[in-house]
Design an enzyme around this catalytic site. Structure first.
Site, PDB file in Angstrom:
ATOM      1  CD  GLU A  44      -2.786   0.996   2.571  1.00 17.79           C
ATOM      2  OE1 GLU A  44      -3.659   1.852   2.744  1.00 17.79           O
ATOM      3  OE2 GLU A  44      -2.631   0.018   3.343  1.00 17.79           O
ATOM      4  CE  LYS A 115      -7.516   1.001   3.100  1.00 13.30           C
ATOM      5  NZ  LYS A 115      -6.318   1.262   3.943  1.00 13.30           N
ATOM      6  CB  CYS A 149      -4.791  -2.197   3.626  1.00 12.57           C
ATOM      7  SG  CYS A 149      -4.173  -2.335   5.322  1.00 12.57           S
TER       8      CYS A 149
END
Length: 274
Positions: A44, A115, A149
């Protein structure tokens, strides 16, 4: 069908400048190619580092087709290895997203994902969440999906990928200590219950107040860990095998045995029972 060999690059550490990160990507891509890999996966925000104050983040954010994407494309084409990297993406309206992009082995952009589940006040103060839950691309006959994540700590995004046909799910990560339960237990369960390969590629070391856990891994659809990195900078390799995927799906029938008509309320927060 020939297995897809992938390289998980647990690096670079610290808060690199984009030129420093690109140098690290190039070195890792060369090592990956020498080992027969066709895909390099990085953590990330691997292009910039995670622990950025808002001013530096704003300075480093760029469009999905910005200079970094072109530079990564050159690296991918030079070594014949697809490269997946994390970066702060500036959208047309000026918002900044925590994004991940997959560049093909010929240097062509294949997929870009923002994300959707932001973690904590730190991320919510810096990024706007994305709203597209499933982003996919095809690489060497494998359907590849992208999350970032915290997304995979929710069952729903991973299940959405499984139902959409994702076979290899890439999850660049910035997981801090003491949450090692995620790579140790949550990630294998996600792979097993959704019958897909899951590449979880974490940051390592300290950045400001954050102490990243490392432990990047590739987990097969039978829940076994096929490769695991240590706690420092590392590059590990493993294969995504079509035969193993088919065998696991034949043995474990979670996806075909679902009865979605019984649980439509899972996407809504209902009233508590009295």
């Amino acid at each position: 069908m020939t297995p897809l060999r992938i390289a998980l690059y647990q690096g670079p550490g610290g808060v690199p400048t984009p030129p420093q990160a690109l140098d690290a990507f190039a070195h890792a891509a060369r090592r990956a190619a020498d080992a027969g890999a066709r895909l390099l996966v990085t953590p990330e925000l691997s292009l910039t580092g995670y622990a950025l104050d808002p001013a530096v983040l704003a300075e480093r954010a760029e469009a999905a087709d910005g200079p970094a994407a072109h530079a990564v494309g050159k690296i991918a084409a030079e070594y014949g290895v697809a490269v997946h990297y994390g970066y702060p993406e500036r959208s047309e309206d000026g918002a900044v997203h925590n994004s991940a992009q997959l560049i093909g082995p010929d240097g062509t952009p294949l997929a870009n994902y923002r994300k959707t589940h932001l973690y904590g006040d730190f991320e919510r103060a810096r990024f706007r969440p994305g709203d597209q839950p499933v982003v996919q691309a095809d690489l060497d006959g494998v359907r590849v999906g992208l999350l970032v994540c915290y997304d995979i700590e929710f069952p729903e995004p991973v299940r959405a990928h499984a139902l959409a046909g994702t076979e290899l799910l890439l999850a660049p990560t910035a997981l801090m200590r003491p949450y090692e339960i995620v790579p140790r237990q949550v990630v294998p369960v996600r792979a097993w219950e959704n019958q897909l390969y899951l590449a979880y590629v974490n940051r390592h070391g300290r950045e400001g107040d954050f102490d990243f856990a490392g432990m990047s891994c590739l987990v097969a659809p039978d829940g076994t860990v096929r490769a695991r990195a240590g706690s420092g900078e590392d590059l590990v390799l493993a294969d995504v095998e079509h035969a193993a995927l088919a065998a696991c799906r034949a043995e474990n029938t979670y996806l075909t045995d679902r009865r979605p008509e019984l649980y439509p309320s899972l996407s809504h927060r209902g009233e508590p029972r009295r």
